[in-house]
Design a protein around this motif. Structure first.
Motif, PDB file in Angstrom:
ATOM      1  N   MET A   1     -29.641 -16.348   3.263  1.00 52.01           N
ATOM      2  CA  MET A   1     -28.414 -16.078   2.552  1.00 52.01           C
ATOM      3  C   MET A   1     -27.600 -17.367   2.428  1.00 52.01           C
ATOM      4  N   VAL A   2     -27.006 -17.569   1.263  1.00 48.11           N
ATOM      5  CA  VAL A   2     -26.228 -18.762   0.986  1.00 48.11           C
ATOM      6  C   VAL A   2     -24.828 -18.618   1.571  1.00 48.11           C
ATOM      7  N   ASN A   3     -24.395 -19.633   2.301  1.00 46.68           N
ATOM      8  CA  ASN A   3     -23.045 -19.658   2.837  1.00 46.68           C
ATOM      9  C   ASN A   3     -22.148 -20.335   1.812  1.00 46.68           C
ATOM     10  N   PHE A   4     -21.219 -19.565   1.229  1.00 49.76           N
ATOM     11  CA  PHE A   4     -20.377 -20.059   0.151  1.00 49.76           C
ATOM     12  C   PHE A   4     -19.583 -21.297   0.574  1.00 49.76           C
ATOM     13  N   THR A   5     -18.990 -21.284   1.738  1.00 48.54           N
ATOM     14  CA  THR A   5     -18.166 -22.409   2.199  1.00 48.54           C
ATOM     15  C   THR A   5     -18.999 -23.679   2.338  1.00 48.54           C
ATOM     16  N   ASP A   6     -20.183 -23.557   2.935  1.00 51.65           N
ATOM     17  CA  ASP A   6     -21.061 -24.721   3.089  1.00 51.65           C
ATOM     18  C   ASP A   6     -21.529 -25.233   1.732  1.00 51.65           C
ATOM     19  N   SER A   7     -21.864 -24.307   0.834  1.00 54.15           N
ATOM     20  CA  SER A   7     -22.334 -24.697  -0.493  1.00 54.15           C
ATOM     21  C   SER A   7     -21.237 -25.411  -1.268  1.00 54.15           C
ATOM     22  N   LEU A   8     -20.021 -24.903  -1.196  1.00 54.50           N
ATOM     23  CA  LEU A   8     -18.900 -25.529  -1.877  1.00 54.50           C
ATOM     24  C   LEU A   8     -18.636 -26.925  -1.319  1.00 54.50           C
ATOM     25  N   ARG A   9     -18.720 -27.064  -0.023  1.00 51.39           N
ATOM     26  CA  ARG A   9     -18.529 -28.371   0.617  1.00 51.39           C
ATOM     27  C   ARG A   9     -19.603 -29.351   0.147  1.00 51.39           C
ATOM     28  N   GLU A  10     -20.853 -28.898   0.117  1.00 45.35           N
ATOM     29  CA  GLU A  10     -21.951 -29.764  -0.331  1.00 45.35           C
ATOM     30  C   GLU A  10     -21.780 -30.149  -1.797  1.00 45.35           C
ATOM     31  N   LEU A  11     -21.392 -29.195  -2.642  1.00 45.05           N
ATOM     32  CA  LEU A  11     -21.181 -29.483  -4.060  1.00 45.05           C
ATOM     33  C   LEU A  11     -20.073 -30.523  -4.227  1.00 45.05           C
ATOM     34  N   LYS A  12     -18.995 -30.368  -3.487  1.00 49.15           N
ATOM     35  CA  LYS A  12     -17.891 -31.333  -3.562  1.00 49.15           C
ATOM     36  C   LYS A  12     -18.356 -32.726  -3.137  1.00 49.15           C
ATOM     37  N   THR A  13     -19.165 -32.803  -2.099  1.00 47.16           N
ATOM     38  CA  THR A  13     -19.686 -34.092  -1.642  1.00 47.16           C
ATOM     39  C   THR A  13     -20.521 -34.751  -2.738  1.00 47.16           C
ATOM     40  N   ILE A  14     -21.369 -33.967  -3.379  1.00 52.93           N
ATOM     41  CA  ILE A  14     -22.212 -34.493  -4.463  1.00 52.93           C
ATOM     42  C   ILE A  14     -21.344 -34.977  -5.614  1.00 52.93           C
ATOM     43  N   LEU A  15     -20.349 -34.188  -6.000  1.00 49.43           N
ATOM     44  CA  LEU A  15     -19.481 -34.571  -7.115  1.00 49.43           C
ATOM     45  C   LEU A  15     -18.600 -35.769  -6.766  1.00 49.43           C
ATOM     46  N   ASP A  16     -18.185 -35.874  -5.502  1.00 43.98           N
ATOM     47  CA  ASP A  16     -17.405 -37.045  -5.077  1.00 43.98           C
ATOM     48  C   ASP A  16     -18.210 -38.332  -5.254  1.00 43.98           C
ATOM     49  N   ARG A  17     -19.530 -38.220  -5.145  1.00 44.52           N
ATOM     50  CA  ARG A  17     -20.415 -39.383  -5.362  1.00 44.52           C
ATOM     51  C   ARG A  17     -20.702 -39.569  -6.857  1.00 44.52           C
ATOM     52  N   GLN A  18     -20.107 -38.714  -7.695  1.00 46.10           N
ATOM     53  CA  GLN A  18     -20.266 -38.754  -9.154  1.00 46.10           C
ATOM     54  C   GLN A  18     -21.729 -38.601  -9.565  1.00 46.10           C
ATOM     55  N   GLU A  19     -22.412 -37.676  -8.908  1.00 48.27           N
ATOM     56  CA  GLU A  19     -23.813 -37.405  -9.211  1.00 48.27           C
ATOM     57  C   GLU A  19     -23.913 -36.061  -9.918  1.00 48.27           C
ATOM     58  N   LEU A  20     -23.600 -36.072 -11.212  1.00 49.48           N
ATOM     59  CA  LEU A  20     -23.561 -34.833 -11.978  1.00 49.48           C
ATOM     60  C   LEU A  20     -24.914 -34.118 -11.996  1.00 49.48           C
ATOM     61  N   ARG A  21     -25.968 -34.843 -12.253  1.00 47.02           N
ATOM     62  CA  ARG A  21     -27.293 -34.196 -12.291  1.00 47.02           C
ATOM     63  C   ARG A  21     -27.659 -33.609 -10.928  1.00 47.02           C
ATOM     64  N   ALA A  22     -27.366 -34.327  -9.867  1.00 47.46           N
ATOM     65  CA  ALA A  22     -27.640 -33.803  -8.530  1.00 47.46           C
ATOM     66  C   ALA A  22     -26.847 -32.517  -8.285  1.00 47.46           C
ATOM     67  N   ALA A  23     -25.632 -32.456  -8.805  1.00 43.87           N
ATOM     68  CA  ALA A  23     -24.821 -31.246  -8.657  1.00 43.87           C
ATOM     69  C   ALA A  23     -25.442 -30.080  -9.410  1.00 43.87           C
ATOM     70  N   VAL A  24     -25.934 -30.325 -10.606  1.00 43.42           N
ATOM     71  CA  VAL A  24     -26.577 -29.272 -11.393  1.00 43.42           C
ATOM     72  C   VAL A  24     -27.862 -28.800 -10.699  1.00 43.42           C
ATOM     73  N   ILE A  25     -28.620 -29.720 -10.163  1.00 43.43           N
ATOM     74  CA  ILE A  25     -29.843 -29.353  -9.437  1.00 43.43           C
ATOM     75  C   ILE A  25     -29.492 -28.553  -8.182  1.00 43.43           C
ATOM     76  N   PHE A  26     -28.450 -28.968  -7.487  1.00 46.17           N
ATOM     77  CA  PHE A  26     -28.004 -28.236  -6.299  1.00 46.17           C
ATOM     78  C   PHE A  26     -27.617 -26.810  -6.667  1.00 46.17           C
TER      79      PHE A  26
END
Length: 99
Positions: A1-26
């Motif tokens: 099961m996906v943990n929403f809080t952890d997923s949101l944190r990971e997505l924010k980390t990816i976007l903070d690195r300005q990795e749009l494609r990595a965010a879409v893949i995530f």
């Protein structure tokens, strides 16, 4: 099961690195869907900004398409989300080019 809080944190980390494609893949990895894509509306055209296809992961973009040829027309008109669990049974999309 996906943990929403952890997923949101990971997505924010990816976007903070300005990795749009990595965010879409995530985001795609959180779903069973084959495709995940990000588009920009430009009047009557959808410009693909980023694309991921599980079966063809090297493809990064798709051609621009008319808004009316996509279910994104429903997103634009409602300015909200659009989902359909079964487009063949959904009266909202009856007669749409994707139907």
């Amino acid at each position: 099961m996906v943990n929403f809080t952890d997923s949101l944190r990971e997505l924010k980390t990816i976007l903070d690195r300005q990795e749009l494609r990595a965010a879409v893949i995530f985001l795609n990895g959180l779903t069973p869907h084959r495709f995940t894509s990000l588009y920009r509306f430009d009047e009557d055209t959808l410009h693909n900004l980023c694309f991921f296809d599980r079966e063809n992961p090297t493809q990064e973009l798709t051609p621009d398409i008319p808004v009316m040829a996509s279910y994104c027309v429903f997103v634009r008109s409602s300015r909200g989300t659009f989902t359909t669990p079964d487009s063949l049974q959904d009266d909202r999309v009856h007669g749409h080019p994707k139907w």
